[in-house]
Scaffold this motif. Structure first.
Motif, PDB file in Angstrom:
ATOM      1  N   SER A   2     -33.122 -77.833  61.323  1.00  0.00           N
ATOM      2  CA  SER A   2     -33.016 -78.645  62.478  1.00  0.00           C
ATOM      3  C   SER A   2     -31.589 -79.193  62.612  1.00  0.00           C
ATOM      4  O   SER A   2     -31.523 -80.483  62.532  1.00  0.00           O
ATOM      5  N   SER A   3     -30.733 -78.263  62.507  1.00  0.00           N
ATOM      6  CA  SER A   3     -29.400 -78.616  62.502  1.00  0.00           C
ATOM      7  C   SER A   3     -28.916 -79.591  61.514  1.00  0.00           C
ATOM      8  O   SER A   3     -27.885 -80.368  61.568  1.00  0.00           O
ATOM      9  N   TRP A   4     -29.673 -79.632  60.261  1.00  0.00           N
ATOM     10  CA  TRP A   4     -29.243 -80.087  58.977  1.00  0.00           C
ATOM     11  C   TRP A   4     -29.605 -81.796  59.357  1.00  0.00           C
ATOM     12  O   TRP A   4     -28.751 -82.605  58.577  1.00  0.00           O
ATOM     13  N   TYR A   5     -29.980 -82.252  60.299  1.00  0.00           N
ATOM     14  CA  TYR A   5     -30.279 -83.527  60.455  1.00  0.00           C
ATOM     15  C   TYR A   5     -31.057 -84.365  59.434  1.00  0.00           C
ATOM     16  O   TYR A   5     -32.190 -83.792  59.356  1.00  0.00           O
ATOM     17  N   GLN A   6     -30.613 -84.977  58.671  1.00  0.00           N
ATOM     18  CA  GLN A   6     -31.435 -85.723  57.587  1.00  0.00           C
ATOM     19  C   GLN A   6     -32.936 -86.319  58.037  1.00  0.00           C
ATOM     20  O   GLN A   6     -32.707 -87.158  58.894  1.00  0.00           O
ATOM     21  N   PRO A  38     -41.161 -78.784  67.402  1.00  0.00           N
ATOM     22  CA  PRO A  38     -41.071 -80.118  66.778  1.00  0.00           C
ATOM     23  C   PRO A  38     -40.019 -80.628  65.883  1.00  0.00           C
ATOM     24  O   PRO A  38     -39.956 -81.798  65.669  1.00  0.00           O
ATOM     25  N   GLY A  39     -38.909 -79.643  65.874  1.00  0.00           N
ATOM     26  CA  GLY A  39     -37.706 -79.937  64.946  1.00  0.00           C
ATOM     27  C   GLY A  39     -36.553 -80.360  66.012  1.00  0.00           C
ATOM     28  O   GLY A  39     -36.918 -80.579  67.126  1.00  0.00           O
ATOM     29  N   CYS A  40     -35.486 -80.426  65.407  1.00  0.00           N
ATOM     30  CA  CYS A  40     -34.175 -80.651  66.490  1.00  0.00           C
ATOM     31  C   CYS A  40     -33.136 -79.501  66.215  1.00  0.00           C
ATOM     32  O   CYS A  40     -33.520 -78.859  65.607  1.00  0.00           O
ATOM     33  N   TRP A  41     -32.549 -79.319  67.281  1.00  0.00           N
ATOM     34  CA  TRP A  41     -31.566 -78.669  67.357  1.00  0.00           C
ATOM     35  C   TRP A  41     -30.130 -79.396  68.120  1.00  0.00           C
ATOM     36  O   TRP A  41     -30.291 -79.986  69.153  1.00  0.00           O
ATOM     37  N   ASN A  42     -29.018 -79.146  67.228  1.00  0.00           N
ATOM     38  CA  ASN A  42     -27.748 -80.047  67.784  1.00  0.00           C
ATOM     39  C   ASN A  42     -27.577 -79.935  69.241  1.00  0.00           C
ATOM     40  O   ASN A  42     -26.952 -80.798  70.035  1.00  0.00           O
ATOM     41  N   ILE A  43     -27.853 -78.725  69.694  1.00  0.00           N
ATOM     42  CA  ILE A  43     -27.437 -78.612  71.142  1.00  0.00           C
ATOM     43  C   ILE A  43     -27.724 -79.480  72.126  1.00  0.00           C
ATOM     44  O   ILE A  43     -26.962 -79.592  73.132  1.00  0.00           O
ATOM     45  N   ASN A  44     -29.159 -79.790  71.857  1.00  0.00           N
ATOM     46  CA  ASN A  44     -29.657 -80.886  72.810  1.00  0.00           C
ATOM     47  C   ASN A  44     -28.748 -82.277  72.752  1.00  0.00           C
ATOM     48  O   ASN A  44     -28.799 -82.529  73.586  1.00  0.00           O
ATOM     49  N   ASP A  45     -28.466 -82.514  71.597  1.00  0.00           N
ATOM     50  CA  ASP A  45     -27.691 -83.765  71.481  1.00  0.00           C
ATOM     51  C   ASP A  45     -26.250 -83.528  72.321  1.00  0.00           C
ATOM     52  O   ASP A  45     -25.473 -84.588  72.579  1.00  0.00           O
ATOM     53  N   ILE A  46     -25.616 -82.368  72.118  1.00  0.00           N
ATOM     54  CA  ILE A  46     -24.404 -82.139  72.634  1.00  0.00           C
ATOM     55  C   ILE A  46     -24.618 -82.229  74.360  1.00  0.00           C
ATOM     56  O   ILE A  46     -23.822 -82.881  74.888  1.00  0.00           O
ATOM     57  N   TYR A  47     -25.755 -81.552  74.847  1.00  0.00           N
ATOM     58  CA  TYR A  47     -26.009 -81.720  76.165  1.00  0.00           C
ATOM     59  C   TYR A  47     -26.347 -83.280  76.640  1.00  0.00           C
ATOM     60  O   TYR A  47     -25.654 -83.572  77.768  1.00  0.00           O
ATOM     61  N   LYS A  48     -26.955 -84.005  75.895  1.00  0.00           N
ATOM     62  CA  LYS A  48     -27.258 -85.258  76.070  1.00  0.00           C
ATOM     63  C   LYS A  48     -27.131 -86.338  75.046  1.00  0.00           C
ATOM     64  O   LYS A  48     -28.065 -86.689  74.300  1.00  0.00           O
ATOM     65  N   PRO A  49     -25.475 -86.574  74.935  1.00  0.00           N
ATOM     66  CA  PRO A  49     -25.045 -87.525  73.796  1.00  0.00           C
ATOM     67  C   PRO A  49     -26.210 -88.788  73.894  1.00  0.00           C
ATOM     68  O   PRO A  49     -26.611 -89.303  75.073  1.00  0.00           O
ATOM     69  N   ASN A  50     -26.431 -89.285  72.691  1.00  0.00           N
ATOM     70  CA  ASN A  50     -27.434 -90.586  72.602  1.00  0.00           C
ATOM     71  C   ASN A  50     -26.905 -91.495  71.314  1.00  0.00           C
ATOM     72  O   ASN A  50     -25.756 -91.003  70.655  1.00  0.00           O
ATOM     73  N   GLU A  51     -27.370 -92.819  71.302  1.00  0.00           N
ATOM     74  CA  GLU A  51     -26.841 -93.589  70.465  1.00  0.00           C
ATOM     75  C   GLU A  51     -27.035 -93.336  69.005  1.00  0.00           C
ATOM     76  O   GLU A  51     -26.516 -93.809  68.043  1.00  0.00           O
ATOM     77  N   PHE A  52     -28.015 -92.168  68.679  1.00  0.00           N
ATOM     78  CA  PHE A  52     -28.410 -92.212  67.438  1.00  0.00           C
ATOM     79  C   PHE A  52     -27.558 -90.908  66.723  1.00  0.00           C
ATOM     80  O   PHE A  52     -27.468 -90.719  65.518  1.00  0.00           O
ATOM     81  N   VAL A  53     -26.962 -90.011  67.693  1.00  0.00           N
ATOM     82  CA  VAL A  53     -26.054 -89.102  67.013  1.00  0.00           C
ATOM     83  C   VAL A  53     -24.850 -88.925  67.570  1.00  0.00           C
ATOM     84  O   VAL A  53     -24.316 -89.323  68.661  1.00  0.00           O
ATOM     85  N   LYS A  54     -23.929 -88.655  66.531  1.00  0.00           N
ATOM     86  CA  LYS A  54     -22.228 -88.481  66.836  1.00  0.00           C
ATOM     87  C   LYS A  54     -21.859 -87.246  66.113  1.00  0.00           C
ATOM     88  O   LYS A  54     -22.062 -87.392  64.638  1.00  0.00           O
ATOM     89  N   GLU A  55     -21.299 -86.243  66.700  1.00  0.00           N
ATOM     90  CA  GLU A  55     -20.960 -85.183  65.728  1.00  0.00           C
ATOM     91  C   GLU A  55     -21.860 -84.492  64.978  1.00  0.00           C
ATOM     92  O   GLU A  55     -21.343 -84.459  63.983  1.00  0.00           O
ATOM     93  N   GLY A  56     -23.052 -84.615  65.552  1.00  0.00           N
ATOM     94  CA  GLY A  56     -23.939 -83.729  64.626  1.00  0.00           C
ATOM     95  C   GLY A  56     -24.766 -84.573  63.593  1.00  0.00           C
ATOM     96  O   GLY A  56     -25.044 -83.747  62.615  1.00  0.00           O
TER      97      GLY A  56
END
Length: 611
Positions: free
Chosen positions: A295-299, A572-590
């Motif tokens: 899941s893109s190593w999201y803890q 059910p997991g995460c993939w960092n590309i989604n957060d690149i497409y749609k930045p949000n307040e929880f994620v910054k630089e992966g």
């Protein structure tokens, strides 16, 4: 002393090594080798292809089943650039392969002979493959070839397996050398013993597994490469340890095993993540803890290194501790290492452990997951649901059928929802995720397992990359089946783009007036001389699959085309590309940057594609 042509000595060497096939495509630089092969047709078969990528990918499929280096032969220039993708795919998935590439005459380096590539250095076009092979040799001295051949095969098959390259200037094939120079190849062992792990490491790992409160064994493709499935199951069963797996690890033990908790990562399962994320100890076995599996190593999504102690065993020291810090890292062969660890476990805990509550929890989670897919798997709408296709494929195929996937639903959905019960019966393009892999790899798979039903599940995008694999099947009498799951799109990317931007631009196949477009792949197959069916209803699919299997048993290839609805694979997991497409307040630089109630918060839109 007697002299022989280098080409004849090379073919003789391949025959003595037990190589049954050479996968390739002709060109003026390799006709010397073809001439030599023509004189040994009873001993070794040349598999001619219409594209070098088909040749190298078929060779990849062959080596996955034999666990021995396959042989690819290609021309220079466009032959090298075409063969590259298949070789890279084998490299990323640790598949042994020896590539023999023709080159310009050695005395014309740098003079721009026909098809020479020399943009940066004379005589250097073999470097096109350097980034994706374990070693590349250019033959400047034919007397050195017997030494290089022995080294090439040993290197391809030992350590972390992978491709190697022997670059042959075309004049070298036609040189004559003393046959006595090849005497060493009769003495050199063709087998390299693989290493055990340090005994102290085995003891330490055993102690930590026995003393852990919530341990997990995390299995990657290395288990299958080492043929260590029995050893993995034995350790898991002795201590009642749950086993998670990567995409490449599917089939490491049966997906129906009472301790198998399923796949991790973006296309994993929520129940799997519940156990891996809350484990106090995880032993990684033959896995890189790669992005999609983690899941893109999201803890706190799939794994949590803040609360989990990681240990890792791998044949490749570079993989250990790469993505998560480890308390114990050990280099060695997994089949041997798991036996060592179990021996140490039995000294510490001779009675083993029983955890019936865990087994009940796993059984319930699996039953609930299957029930959640039941309605859509039984749905008769048309175009078909991918779940219905998988249901009917499962019903039609014998349990020991060999399956090659491609990319999209036929890989990600299969790895998530299709139970594999026999190790080594499913093969994914994992590392490179190459579109077009399955349609060609199944050719080599069938040659390696002629008595098995061999099938590829592929999308129309993947199959359309290189349908000339059909010609190879007809010419060589390779009786495999292609199942083309046709949604008239690059379906996975279409889903990602639509989920992020609300558009399908560049991902759906359309005519200039906007109408959905798809070639008749069943019609294309017929034009190549392959029997085929394009089903017109969901009810027609299962009979078509049974017809394909009967054709395969009779020695004939077959293609089944199934128009399919483009339903996105649940994530059910995460993939960092989604957060690149749609930045949000929880994620910054992966990285997850905020906590809620003391826990890392997964970005909610990262699960927006969950079905």
């Amino acid at each position: 002393m007697a002299k022989k042509l280098v080409s004849d000595l090379m073919v003789d060497y391949l025959v003595r090594r037990g190589e049954k096939y050479v996968f390739g495509l002709c060109g003026h630089t390799v006709i010397g080798m073809l001439d030599a092969l023509s004189r040994r047709e009873k001993d070794i078969t040349y598999i001619s292809n219409r594209h070098e990528a088909v040749a190298s990918t078929a060779a990849d499929g062959y080596a996955r089943l034999t666990h021995k280096a396959s042989v690819v032969m290609c021309h220079l220039g466009p032959g090298l650039t075409n063969v590259l993708t298949g070789v890279a795919n084998a490299s990323f998935d640790s598949i042994p392969m020896v590539v023999i590439a023709g080159d310009v005459p050695s005395y014309y380096y740098g003079r721009d002979p026909h098809q020479e590539v020399n943009m940066h250095e004379d005589g250097s076009q073999y470097k096109i493959l350097e980034p994706v092979v374990k070693r590349a040799w250019r033959i400047d001295d034919p007397e050195a070839l017997p030494y290089i051949m022995d080294k090439a095969f040993r290197l391809a098959e030992s350590g972390r397996p992978g491709p190697v390259l022997i670059d042959m200037p075309m004049d070298m094939f036609s040189r004559e050398v003393e046959e006595e120079l090849w005497a060493r190849t009769y003495k050199d062992s063709q087998f390299t013993y693989r290493p055990a792990i340090d005994p102290t490491a085995a003891k330490t790992i055993a102690e930590k597994l026995v003393n852990a409160k919530a341990p997990v064994l995390h299995a990657g493709g290395g288990i299958l490469l080492s043929q260590a499935s029995e050893e993995l199951a034995a350790l898991a069963e002795f201590l009642d340890l749950p086993v998670s797996r990567t995409l490449a690890g599917q089939g490491c033990i049966s997906d129906q095993h009472p301790l198998m908790i399923g796949q991790t990562g973006f296309w994993g399962l929520e129940f799997t993540h519940k156990l891996t994320n809350n484990a106090d100890v995880i032993l990684g076995l033959g896995t890189r803890f790669a992005e999609a599996d983690s899941s893109s190593w999201y803890q706190g999504v799939t794994f949590n290194p803040d609360t989990t102690e990681f240990m890792q065993v791998d044949i490749d020291p570079y993989q250990i501790g790469k993505n998560y810090p480890v308390s114990v890292g050990a280099v060695g062969d997994l089949k041997i290492a798991l036996g060592q660890i179990l021996d140490e476990v039995k000294k510490i805990c001779p009675e083993g452990k029983n955890n019936p509550a865990l087994r009940d929890e796993i059984a319930k989670a699996k039953a609930d997951f299957k029930k959640s897919n039941e309605a859509i798997s039984n749905d008769s709408r048309f175009p078909m649901t991918p779940q219905r296709i998988l249901r009917d494929v499962k019903e039609a195929l014998p349990e020991d059928a060999v399956i090659f996937t491609d990319v999209g639903w036929n890989k990600n959905g299969v790895a998530q929802e299709y139970d594999i019960t026999i190790p080594g019966t499913i093969h994914h393009s994992s590392g490179l995720a190459t579109m077009g892999f399955g349609a060609s790899a199944v050719l080599g798979g069938k040659l390696a397992a002629p008595d098995k039903i061999c099938v590829t599940l592929t999308g129309d995008g993947g199959f359309g990359v290189n349908p000339t694999c059909l010609a190879t099947a007809v010419e060589q009498g390779i009786a495999c089946t292609w199942v083309v799951m046709n949604n008239s799109a690059f379906g996975t990317i279409a889903g990602l783009e639509n989920g992020s931007y609300g558009t399908f631009f560049g991902t759906k196949f359309k005519t200039p007036n906007g109408e959905s477009y798809s070639p008749s792949w069943a019609g294309v197959a017929k034009a190549y001389g392959v029997e085929s069916v394009c089903v017109q209803s969901a009810e027609e699919f299962l009979p078509a699959m049974k017809k394909a299997i009967e054709a395969n048993k009779a020695g004939r290839p077959f293609l089944v085309e199934a128009p399919m609805e483009n339903i996105v694979v649940p994530t059910p997991g995460c993939w960092n590309i989604n957060d690149i497409y749609k930045p949000n307040e929880f994620v910054k630089e992966g990285k997850l940057v905020e906590k809620k109630d003391g826990q890392w918060v997964a970005p909610s839109h990262s699960k927006s594609h969950k079905g």
